[in-house]
Design a protein around this motif. Sequence first.
Motif, PDB file in Angstrom:
ATOM      1  N   PHE A   1       0.732  -1.130  -0.067  1.00 10.59           N
ATOM      2  CA  PHE A   1       0.099   0.221   0.127  1.00 10.59           C
ATOM      3  C   PHE A   1       1.033   1.357  -0.093  1.00 10.59           C
ATOM      4  CE2 PHE A   1      -2.440   3.099   2.525  1.00 10.59           C
ATOM      5  CZ  PHE A   1      -3.604   3.240   1.619  1.00 10.59           C
ATOM      6  N   LEU A   2       1.843   1.194   0.857  1.00 10.41           N
ATOM      7  CA  LEU A   2       2.679   2.476   0.932  1.00 10.41           C
ATOM      8  C   LEU A   2       3.478   2.448  -0.494  1.00 10.41           C
ATOM      9  CD1 LEU A   2       3.625   4.494   3.001  1.00 10.41           C
ATOM     10  CD2 LEU A   2       5.830   2.898   3.378  1.00 10.41           C
ATOM     11  N   GLY A   3       3.884   1.492  -1.226  1.00  9.24           N
ATOM     12  CA  GLY A   3       4.616   1.631  -2.489  1.00  9.24           C
ATOM     13  C   GLY A   3       3.371   2.193  -3.501  1.00  9.24           C
ATOM     14  N   PHE A   4       2.419   1.808  -3.444  1.00 11.17           N
ATOM     15  CA  PHE A   4       1.482   2.310  -4.245  1.00 11.17           C
ATOM     16  C   PHE A   4       1.112   3.689  -4.186  1.00 11.17           C
ATOM     17  CE2 PHE A   4      -3.216   3.377  -4.291  1.00 11.17           C
ATOM     18  CZ  PHE A   4      -3.615   3.334  -5.726  1.00 11.17           C
ATOM     19  N   LEU A   5       0.921   4.152  -2.789  1.00 13.92           N
ATOM     20  CA  LEU A   5       0.583   5.602  -2.574  1.00 13.92           C
ATOM     21  C   LEU A   5       1.810   6.417  -3.019  1.00 13.92           C
ATOM     22  CD1 LEU A   5      -0.989   5.668   1.036  1.00 13.92           C
ATOM     23  CD2 LEU A   5      -2.125   5.917  -1.295  1.00 13.92           C
ATOM     24  N   THR A   6       2.920   5.963  -3.018  1.00 19.11           N
ATOM     25  CA  THR A   6       4.064   6.832  -3.347  1.00 19.11           C
ATOM     26  C   THR A   6       4.253   6.948  -4.847  1.00 19.11           C
ATOM     27  OG1 THR A   6       5.344   5.918  -1.402  1.00 19.11           O
ATOM     28  CG2 THR A   6       6.701   6.717  -3.283  1.00 19.11           C
ATOM     29  N   GLY A   7       3.982   5.627  -5.598  1.00 21.47           N
ATOM     30  CA  GLY A   7       3.722   5.894  -6.896  1.00 21.47           C
ATOM     31  C   GLY A   7       2.672   6.773  -7.373  1.00 21.47           C
ATOM     32  N   THR A   8       1.596   6.735  -6.864  1.00 18.45           N
ATOM     33  CA  THR A   8       0.298   7.565  -7.264  1.00 18.45           C
ATOM     34  C   THR A   8       0.797   9.055  -6.795  1.00 18.45           C
ATOM     35  OG1 THR A   8      -1.277   5.717  -6.709  1.00 18.45           O
ATOM     36  CG2 THR A   8      -2.096   8.123  -6.722  1.00 18.45           C
ATOM     37  N   PHE A   9       1.294   9.205  -5.633  1.00 24.89           N
ATOM     38  CA  PHE A   9       1.539  10.597  -5.305  1.00 24.89           C
ATOM     39  C   PHE A   9       2.605  11.162  -6.381  1.00 24.89           C
ATOM     40  CE2 PHE A   9       4.345  13.651  -3.032  1.00 24.89           C
ATOM     41  CZ  PHE A   9       3.268  14.819  -2.776  1.00 24.89           C
ATOM     42  N   MET A  10       3.447  10.665  -6.932  1.00 25.58           N
ATOM     43  CA  MET A  10       4.553  10.988  -7.828  1.00 25.58           C
ATOM     44  C   MET A  10       3.747  11.448  -8.852  1.00 25.58           C
ATOM     45  SD  MET A  10       7.943   8.906  -7.215  1.00 25.58           S
ATOM     46  CE  MET A  10       7.523   7.740  -8.498  1.00 25.58           C
ATOM     47  N   LYS A  11       3.030  10.606  -9.691  1.00 17.77           N
ATOM     48  CA  LYS A  11       2.286  10.430 -10.714  1.00 17.77           C
ATOM     49  C   LYS A  11       1.235  11.692 -10.842  1.00 17.77           C
ATOM     50  CE  LYS A  11       0.416   6.661 -11.063  1.00 17.77           C
ATOM     51  NZ  LYS A  11      -0.262   5.546 -11.388  1.00 17.77           N
ATOM     52  N   PHE A  12       0.565  11.919  -9.680  1.00 23.13           N
ATOM     53  CA  PHE A  12      -0.078  13.081  -9.253  1.00 23.13           C
ATOM     54  C   PHE A  12       0.718  14.379  -9.405  1.00 23.13           C
ATOM     55  CE2 PHE A  12      -2.641  16.211  -6.614  1.00 23.13           C
ATOM     56  CZ  PHE A  12      -3.658  16.338  -7.408  1.00 23.13           C
ATOM     57  N   VAL A  13       1.511  14.447  -8.921  1.00 22.71           N
ATOM     58  CA  VAL A  13       2.486  15.806  -8.720  1.00 22.71           C
ATOM     59  C   VAL A  13       2.796  16.118 -10.138  1.00 22.71           C
ATOM     60  CG1 VAL A  13       4.557  16.772  -8.160  1.00 22.71           C
ATOM     61  CG2 VAL A  13       2.947  15.581  -6.283  1.00 22.71           C
ATOM     62  N   VAL A  14       3.432  14.927 -10.926  1.00 24.21           N
ATOM     63  CA  VAL A  14       3.894  15.175 -12.155  1.00 24.21           C
ATOM     64  C   VAL A  14       2.639  15.895 -13.290  1.00 24.21           C
ATOM     65  CG1 VAL A  14       4.703  14.417 -14.229  1.00 24.21           C
ATOM     66  CG2 VAL A  14       5.859  14.041 -11.911  1.00 24.21           C
ATOM     67  N   THR A  15       1.531  15.193 -12.913  1.00 23.00           N
ATOM     68  CA  THR A  15       0.643  15.343 -13.928  1.00 23.00           C
ATOM     69  C   THR A  15       0.000  16.900 -13.688  1.00 23.00           C
ATOM     70  OG1 THR A  15      -1.009  14.043 -12.842  1.00 23.00           O
ATOM     71  CG2 THR A  15      -0.143  13.092 -14.575  1.00 23.00           C
ATOM     72  N   LEU A  16      -0.215  17.069 -12.332  1.00 24.79           N
ATOM     73  CA  LEU A  16      -0.594  18.399 -11.933  1.00 24.79           C
ATOM     74  C   LEU A  16       0.202  19.573 -12.294  1.00 24.79           C
ATOM     75  CD1 LEU A  16      -2.975  19.780 -10.254  1.00 24.79           C
ATOM     76  CD2 LEU A  16      -1.453  19.493  -8.486  1.00 24.79           C
ATOM     77  N   LEU A  17       1.687  19.332 -12.195  1.00 30.01           N
ATOM     78  CA  LEU A  17       2.758  20.250 -12.642  1.00 30.01           C
ATOM     79  C   LEU A  17       2.631  20.500 -14.016  1.00 30.01           C
ATOM     80  CD1 LEU A  17       5.533  19.478 -10.516  1.00 30.01           C
ATOM     81  CD2 LEU A  17       4.220  21.481 -10.190  1.00 30.01           C
ATOM     82  N   TYR A  18       2.350  19.415 -14.979  1.00 24.65           N
ATOM     83  CA  TYR A  18       2.131  19.552 -16.469  1.00 24.65           C
ATOM     84  C   TYR A  18       0.676  20.411 -16.763  1.00 24.65           C
ATOM     85  CZ  TYR A  18       5.799  15.904 -17.508  1.00 24.65           C
ATOM     86  OH  TYR A  18       6.857  15.156 -17.730  1.00 24.65           O
ATOM     87  N   ALA A  19      -0.254  20.235 -15.968  1.00 28.05           N
ATOM     88  CA  ALA A  19      -1.520  20.773 -16.392  1.00 28.05           C
ATOM     89  C   ALA A  19      -1.386  22.489 -15.999  1.00 28.05           C
ATOM     90  CB  ALA A  19      -2.445  20.103 -15.233  1.00 28.05           C
ATOM     91  N   ILE A  20      -0.746  22.765 -14.939  1.00 31.29           N
ATOM     92  CA  ILE A  20      -0.262  24.112 -14.582  1.00 31.29           C
ATOM     93  C   ILE A  20       0.629  24.637 -15.518  1.00 31.29           C
ATOM     94  CG2 ILE A  20       0.875  25.443 -12.790  1.00 31.29           C
ATOM     95  CD1 ILE A  20      -0.223  23.557 -10.639  1.00 31.29           C
ATOM     96  N   PHE A  21       1.632  24.033 -16.117  1.00 33.57           N
ATOM     97  CA  PHE A  21       2.276  24.464 -17.153  1.00 33.57           C
ATOM     98  C   PHE A  21       1.362  24.794 -18.411  1.00 33.57           C
ATOM     99  CE2 PHE A  21       5.717  23.544 -20.451  1.00 33.57           C
ATOM    100  CZ  PHE A  21       6.543  24.606 -20.192  1.00 33.57           C
ATOM    101  N   TYR A  22       0.680  23.785 -18.673  1.00 30.72           N
ATOM    102  CA  TYR A  22      -0.357  23.903 -19.985  1.00 30.72           C
ATOM    103  C   TYR A  22      -0.892  24.988 -19.791  1.00 30.72           C
ATOM    104  CZ  TYR A  22      -3.573  22.356 -23.344  1.00 30.72           C
ATOM    105  OH  TYR A  22      -4.553  22.331 -24.621  1.00 30.72           O
ATOM    106  N   VAL A  23      -1.657  25.427 -18.863  1.00 30.11           N
ATOM    107  CA  VAL A  23      -2.486  26.642 -18.563  1.00 30.11           C
ATOM    108  C   VAL A  23      -1.790  27.835 -18.581  1.00 30.11           C
ATOM    109  CG1 VAL A  23      -4.020  27.652 -16.857  1.00 30.11           C
ATOM    110  CG2 VAL A  23      -4.250  25.207 -17.264  1.00 30.11           C
ATOM    111  N   PHE A  24      -0.655  27.743 -18.075  1.00 31.02           N
ATOM    112  CA  PHE A  24       0.423  28.844 -18.135  1.00 31.02           C
ATOM    113  C   PHE A  24       0.667  29.335 -19.546  1.00 31.02           C
ATOM    114  CE2 PHE A  24       4.712  30.647 -18.166  1.00 31.02           C
ATOM    115  CZ  PHE A  24       4.413  31.773 -17.399  1.00 31.02           C
TER     116      PHE A  24
END
Length: 168
Positions: free
Chosen positions: A132-155
């Motif tokens: 579960f901890l490994g899953f959460l870590t991977g999910t958090f990393m993916k979420f941060v990257v996709t969110l940053l890409y979305a913010i960059f996209y909007v910018f």
Amino acid sequence: MDIALLILGFLLMLVGILGSFLPVLPGPPISWVGLLLLYLTKAVPDNWWVLAITFVIAITITVLDYVIPAMGTKKFGGSKAGMWGTIIGLIIGLFLPIPGGFIIGAFLGAFVGELSNNIDQKRALKAAFGSFLGFLTGTFMKFVVTLLYAIFYVFIAIKYASELFTFS
């Protein structure tokens, strides 16, 4: 055509963010394709360095998403059954009408997966926690990257809005 690329790119950003939580969708690569579409418009100047760097990040995060849960499971004495249980529990948890169902489902799935391996409850709980901890870590990393890409996209879209939204 620029408007169509802009809308499709934005939709891919949203799907990429969803893909950071759903194991069947590779979130970062989908978000990267959204960035690519933005840079393919006539209004936004080509910047192959940005695209190359963001591509490498997307692929690296996608690979790490497979490696980190396996490392967490292995470190806590888990098995493949625990990892599969995590994924199945996550999918079931997405459809449960409770807040945080996918998180609860992922943990319970890992626990049941480990129990199916005929190990005692204490060891199954420890292994499920690792999975579960490994899953959460991977999910958090993916979420941060996709969110940053979305913010960059909007910018970038806002920066070039006057060129993107010319209707002549």
